[in-house]
Each structure stands twice: as C-alpha cells, then as structure tokens.
Design a protein around this motif. Structure first.
Motif, PDB file in Angstrom:
ATOM      1  N   ASP A  47     -43.251 -41.190  40.375  1.00  0.00           N
ATOM      2  CA  ASP A  47     -42.931 -41.466  41.834  1.00  0.00           C
ATOM      3  C   ASP A  47     -42.107 -40.560  42.659  1.00  0.00           C
ATOM      4  OD1 ASP A  47     -45.167 -43.355  41.460  1.00  0.00           O
ATOM      5  OD2 ASP A  47     -43.688 -45.132  40.992  1.00  0.00           O
ATOM      6  N   VAL A  48     -41.007 -39.990  41.755  1.00  0.00           N
ATOM      7  CA  VAL A  48     -39.933 -39.388  42.390  1.00  0.00           C
ATOM      8  C   VAL A  48     -40.010 -38.069  41.986  1.00  0.00           C
ATOM      9  CG1 VAL A  48     -37.325 -39.132  42.603  1.00  0.00           C
ATOM     10  CG2 VAL A  48     -38.489 -41.484  42.519  1.00  0.00           C
ATOM     11  N   ILE A  49     -40.027 -37.433  40.472  1.00  0.00           N
ATOM     12  CA  ILE A  49     -39.941 -36.211  40.263  1.00  0.00           C
ATOM     13  C   ILE A  49     -41.131 -35.553  40.751  1.00  0.00           C
ATOM     14  CG2 ILE A  49     -39.695 -34.583  38.433  1.00  0.00           C
ATOM     15  CD1 ILE A  49     -37.739 -36.531  36.962  1.00  0.00           C
ATOM     16  N   GLU A  50     -42.430 -35.977  40.471  1.00  0.00           N
ATOM     17  CA  GLU A  50     -43.612 -35.382  40.671  1.00  0.00           C
ATOM     18  C   GLU A  50     -43.743 -35.420  42.048  1.00  0.00           C
ATOM     19  OE1 GLU A  50     -45.542 -33.574  38.806  1.00  0.00           O
ATOM     20  OE2 GLU A  50     -44.505 -34.184  36.955  1.00  0.00           O
ATOM     21  N   TYR A  51     -43.262 -36.335  42.752  1.00  0.00           N
ATOM     22  CA  TYR A  51     -43.392 -36.308  44.374  1.00  0.00           C
ATOM     23  C   TYR A  51     -42.633 -35.048  45.153  1.00  0.00           C
ATOM     24  CZ  TYR A  51     -41.554 -37.649  48.987  1.00  0.00           C
ATOM     25  OH  TYR A  51     -41.275 -37.609  50.418  1.00  0.00           O
ATOM     26  N   PHE A  52     -41.570 -34.979  44.497  1.00  0.00           N
ATOM     27  CA  PHE A  52     -40.479 -33.947  44.790  1.00  0.00           C
ATOM     28  C   PHE A  52     -41.028 -32.557  44.526  1.00  0.00           C
ATOM     29  CE2 PHE A  52     -36.907 -31.067  43.906  1.00  0.00           C
ATOM     30  CZ  PHE A  52     -35.949 -31.208  44.582  1.00  0.00           C
ATOM     31  N   ILE A  53     -41.698 -32.589  43.291  1.00  0.00           N
ATOM     32  CA  ILE A  53     -42.164 -31.152  43.294  1.00  0.00           C
ATOM     33  C   ILE A  53     -43.492 -30.903  43.876  1.00  0.00           C
ATOM     34  CG2 ILE A  53     -43.459 -29.676  41.335  1.00  0.00           C
ATOM     35  CD1 ILE A  53     -41.827 -31.268  39.235  1.00  0.00           C
ATOM     36  N   ASP A  54     -44.442 -31.856  44.020  1.00  0.00           N
ATOM     37  CA  ASP A  54     -45.457 -31.599  44.716  1.00  0.00           C
ATOM     38  C   ASP A  54     -45.407 -31.533  46.358  1.00  0.00           C
ATOM     39  OD1 ASP A  54     -47.128 -32.170  42.667  1.00  0.00           O
ATOM     40  OD2 ASP A  54     -47.505 -34.063  43.065  1.00  0.00           O
ATOM     41  N   ALA A  55     -44.121 -32.328  46.664  1.00  0.00           N
ATOM     42  CA  ALA A  55     -43.781 -31.718  48.230  1.00  0.00           C
ATOM     43  C   ALA A  55     -43.174 -30.090  48.373  1.00  0.00           C
ATOM     44  CB  ALA A  55     -42.909 -32.713  48.868  1.00  0.00           C
ATOM     45  N   TYR A  56     -42.676 -29.703  47.576  1.00  0.00           N
ATOM     46  CA  TYR A  56     -42.248 -28.507  47.914  1.00  0.00           C
ATOM     47  C   TYR A  56     -43.451 -27.353  47.666  1.00  0.00           C
ATOM     48  CZ  TYR A  56     -37.305 -28.407  48.044  1.00  0.00           C
ATOM     49  OH  TYR A  56     -35.993 -28.645  48.686  1.00  0.00           O
ATOM     50  N   GLY A  57     -44.313 -27.840  46.930  1.00  0.00           N
ATOM     51  CA  GLY A  57     -45.633 -27.062  46.754  1.00  0.00           C
ATOM     52  C   GLY A  57     -46.524 -27.063  48.021  1.00  0.00           C
ATOM     53  N   GLU A  92     -39.984 -14.586  48.030  1.00  0.00           N
ATOM     54  CA  GLU A  92     -40.367 -14.853  46.322  1.00  0.00           C
ATOM     55  C   GLU A  92     -41.304 -16.068  46.124  1.00  0.00           C
ATOM     56  OE1 GLU A  92     -36.790 -16.714  44.260  1.00  0.00           O
ATOM     57  OE2 GLU A  92     -35.622 -16.232  46.269  1.00  0.00           O
ATOM     58  N   GLY A  93     -41.547 -16.773  47.165  1.00  0.00           N
ATOM     59  CA  GLY A  93     -42.556 -17.900  47.140  1.00  0.00           C
ATOM     60  C   GLY A  93     -42.106 -18.999  47.818  1.00  0.00           C
ATOM     61  N   ILE A  94     -42.836 -19.742  48.601  1.00  0.00           N
ATOM     62  CA  ILE A  94     -42.474 -20.859  49.595  1.00  0.00           C
ATOM     63  C   ILE A  94     -41.664 -21.850  49.139  1.00  0.00           C
ATOM     64  CG2 ILE A  94     -43.728 -22.571  50.642  1.00  0.00           C
ATOM     65  CD1 ILE A  94     -46.121 -20.801  51.744  1.00  0.00           C
ATOM     66  N   ASP A 144     -46.138 -21.598  56.279  1.00  0.00           N
ATOM     67  CA  ASP A 144     -47.521 -21.218  56.244  1.00  0.00           C
ATOM     68  C   ASP A 144     -48.078 -21.473  54.928  1.00  0.00           C
ATOM     69  OD1 ASP A 144     -50.168 -20.936  56.538  1.00  0.00           O
ATOM     70  OD2 ASP A 144     -49.815 -19.619  58.176  1.00  0.00           O
ATOM     71  N   VAL A 145     -48.397 -22.482  54.318  1.00  0.00           N
ATOM     72  CA  VAL A 145     -48.774 -22.725  52.582  1.00  0.00           C
ATOM     73  C   VAL A 145     -50.244 -21.957  52.625  1.00  0.00           C
ATOM     74  CG1 VAL A 145     -49.426 -24.154  50.906  1.00  0.00           C
ATOM     75  CG2 VAL A 145     -47.520 -24.768  52.349  1.00  0.00           C
ATOM     76  N   ALA A 146     -50.961 -22.093  53.634  1.00  0.00           N
ATOM     77  CA  ALA A 146     -52.523 -21.734  53.485  1.00  0.00           C
ATOM     78  C   ALA A 146     -52.526 -20.163  53.439  1.00  0.00           C
ATOM     79  CB  ALA A 146     -53.333 -22.096  54.833  1.00  0.00           C
ATOM     80  N   ARG A 147     -51.735 -19.430  54.316  1.00  0.00           N
ATOM     81  CA  ARG A 147     -51.580 -18.111  54.294  1.00  0.00           C
ATOM     82  C   ARG A 147     -50.300 -17.506  53.224  1.00  0.00           C
ATOM     83  NH1 ARG A 147     -52.437 -19.422  59.603  1.00  0.00           N
ATOM     84  NH2 ARG A 147     -54.585 -18.572  60.402  1.00  0.00           N
ATOM     85  N   ASN A 148     -49.590 -18.506  52.419  1.00  0.00           N
ATOM     86  CA  ASN A 148     -48.474 -18.047  51.888  1.00  0.00           C
ATOM     87  C   ASN A 148     -47.850 -17.143  52.683  1.00  0.00           C
ATOM     88  OD1 ASN A 148     -47.124 -18.057  49.325  1.00  0.00           O
ATOM     89  ND2 ASN A 148     -47.822 -16.197  48.607  1.00  0.00           N
ATOM     90  N   GLN A 149     -47.053 -17.541  53.603  1.00  0.00           N
ATOM     91  CA  GLN A 149     -46.365 -16.852  54.658  1.00  0.00           C
ATOM     92  C   GLN A 149     -45.157 -17.772  54.917  1.00  0.00           C
ATOM     93  OE1 GLN A 149     -48.866 -15.754  57.794  1.00  0.00           O
ATOM     94  NE2 GLN A 149     -49.367 -13.703  57.020  1.00  0.00           N
ATOM     95  N   VAL A 150     -44.046 -16.999  55.120  1.00  0.00           N
ATOM     96  CA  VAL A 150     -42.767 -17.586  55.635  1.00  0.00           C
ATOM     97  C   VAL A 150     -42.601 -17.145  57.104  1.00  0.00           C
ATOM     98  CG1 VAL A 150     -40.277 -17.927  54.968  1.00  0.00           C
ATOM     99  CG2 VAL A 150     -41.728 -18.194  53.345  1.00  0.00           C
TER     100      VAL A 150
END
Length: 350
Positions: free
Chosen positions: A72-82, A227-229, A255-261
């Motif tokens: 509920d915390v660590i996976e949430y944290f990782i998924d949000a950054y993704g 280097e990655g979003i 912009d995650v869909a286009r992998n652009q910052v």
C-alpha cells in the motif's frame, strides 16, 4: 475505569514522549511498533521503542506490517513515479497502515484510543456535533496536511498529545524523564529510503522504468535527452544539464505517453486551477461552491481559493493567486477560510 490507549511507537522522540505523557495522565498505555521494512535502521527503531517502553513500564509489541507497507505504500510510491506523478508516501501510510491496520490491531488488544506523535490537534465542536482536525500549535512542525483523510469514524478515537508542544519542549521532557531517545535526530522525509536517494531506490526496485527520451519545449522542439521520466518532478531545475539559449529551464510537464519531459521558463510553472481526485472530507462533504485556503504540498504556504465539487469524488480548486509547480500525485489539502486552522479535507492532485 481507565481507558486503554495504544501508542504507535516508532522509536523516535515524539512517539516516546507521547507514551510517557499518556502514562502520566493515568491512561492504560500499550506500545506498538510497526515493522515496516527490513534493515538495520528498522531494527534499531524497534529496539529503541522497546527500551522506552521498558523504562515507562508499559507492555510493548513489535508487529510485522511489512506486507501491508510494501503493497500500500512502497508499490504505490513506485507506480506513481512510473505514471509521471510525485507521490507523498506519508499520506498513503497514514491511510492504510497507521490509521488502518494499526488501529485494527490496537482494537484487538482492547484499546479504546490510538495515539501518535503527530503535531496536530483534535477538538469536538458541540454546536455542530462534529469532531475537528486542527493544526498543531507549532506551525513549523504542523503535520495536519498528511492527516486530511481522518474522518468522523476515527477522530473520536485519536489522540495527538504533542499538539501543544514545541519540538524543543519535547526533547527537554524526554531528557528529564530519562528516555534515551531525547537527542535522536528527526526521521528523514521517506522512511524506507534512508539515504534519501529516491532515484537510486527506484532503479533498484524497477530499473525498466527509466527509459531515455527527449526534453522538449512547449512547442515540441527537441532540446536535449533525459534519463527517464521518474528522474524528474515538476519545477525541477537542477540536474537537467540543458544549456544554450532559452534557459534556465524548468520541468513544466511529464508526458508519459510520449516519454517526453516538457521544459520551460519559471513563468510557465504557475497555474490557478487545480483538480484533485479521491477526495476525503473530515467533517462531512460540503455543499456547492465554497471558499477555503488550499495547500498544494507539505512545504507550501496555504493560499485563498474557491472550491467546486465535481462528480466521482473530485474537486476543482481555483486559487486567487497562481500557484507555482502544481504537481500531480501530491495532496491538495483544504483549510477553513476564516482561521486556516481547521482541516476540511483534501485529495490527490491529478
């Protein structure tokens, strides 16, 4: 008959003094330490909490919540950054772990109340018949922002004994009462990343998240490589390594869909309208449009705004003055417009 109160004992000075204060007030105190992750720091915290409990003469248990914390915390944290967001793991931890599973375990042990070392206050408003959540007296340490998800179901059972103390008072009391944690440093922002290197943590946990791509400006022109979003957050300037005309550059969108910052100027970071989802109300859902003070991140200053309720547990907040670097994944917390002391509720910025 004495009320039994379970104290969430982290091994730090705040929760240790919390337990001591309640014991002195005559409560039947039990201490519970949550083991949230493996490692030397976690072991040391549990040992410190047990040492304090022994000094106070109260029962103490260390419970393994690592599975709940991971899910509920660590996976949430990782998924949000993704997903291009910048999460606040303390908000998730308070909802699911401290005031979720811990409260369940406390009740199994016969506790009537749950106490933590948070710097916040609660009060009962007899005129309106509701419990209120208020800022801590020490505004520098106020933690009401991360508690906005507390509701009327839980507030009657929560105690925050540290609410009226300054941090210096807390350490002085701990020393006076012979608690060995009196000079223990405050915990870092993200407890499960002791070195505060969140990018290193994400790379170890999920290296595939970091996919190189393009920095682009608002018009879509490519001006460099990233280097990655997950390595970036809204408002970031350092570490972009972008030179040339048009700078200095700040991250204005992911912009995650286009992998652009997307980058731009400091002026591009300001916006007046903020939407939030998963909204929770402390005193019950208000009606229609209303005025409030909004806070877009833990360290931000609250600012006057108008709140409009929307469907599906969402709100649209319009600030009187544009806010800098509004960031998806952070909590938007609302306080009453009159005093700025009462927490009304909040949600996660979209």
């Amino acid at each position: 008959m004495q009320k039994r109160v379970a104290v969430a004992m982290s091994g730090g000075v705040d929760s240790s003094v919390t337990a001591a204060l309640l014991k002195r007030k005559g409560y039947d105190v039990i201490g519970i330490t949550m083991r949230l992750w493996d490692g030397e720091a976690a072991e040391k915290s549990a040992d410190d909490a047990k040492a304090v409990a022994d000094i106070l003469g109260i029962p103490h248990d260390t419970l393994d919540f690592s599975d709940t914390f991971r899910r509920d915390v660590i996976e949430y944290f990782i998924d949000a950054y993704g997903r291009g967001k910048t999460p606040n793991p303390c908000v998730a931890c308070n909802r699911c772990v401290k005031f979720g599973r811990l409260w369940e375990e406390a009740r199994r042990r016969g506790a009537d109340l749950l106490a933590t070392g948070h710097y916040a206050r609660t009060a009962y408003d007899a005129e309106r018949g509701v419990y209120t959540l208020l800022r801590g007296s020490d505004r520098r340490k106020d933690q009401s922002y991360v508690l906005y998800q507390l509701t009327q179901d839980l507030l009657p059972h929560v105690l925050f004994p540290m609410a009226d103390f300054e941090k210096s008072d807390t350490r002085a009391m701990a020393q006076e009462w012979g608690l060995p944690v009196f000079n223990k440093p405050d915990s870092q922002d993200i407890c499960f990343i002791p070195d505060n290197d969140y990018k290193g943590f994400l790379r170890r946990e999920r290296a595939g998240m970091f996919k190189a791509g393009n920095f682009v400006d608002a018009d879509g022109r490519v001006i460099g490589r990233h280097e990655g979003i997950p390595a970036y957050t809204i408002g970031q300037r350092r570490g972009l390594n972008l030179g040339g005309p048009g700078g200095p550059y700040y991250v204005t969108a992911l912009d995650v869909a286009r992998n652009q910052v997307v980058v731009g100027s400091n002026d591009d970071l300001f916006s007046s309208e903020v939407r939030a989802e998963g909204v929770s109300w402390v005193e019950g859902e208000p009606e229609g449009r209303f005025r409030a003070l909004g806070k877009i991140r833990y360290a931000a200053k609250e600012s006057p705004c108008t709140v409009q309720l929307e469907e599906h547990g969402r709100i649209c907040v319009t600030f009187d003055q544009p806010q800098r670097a509004v960031t998806a994944g952070q909590a938007l917390v609302l306080y009453d417009a009159e005093t700025g002391d009462r927490v009304l509720g909040g949600g996660i910025i979209m």
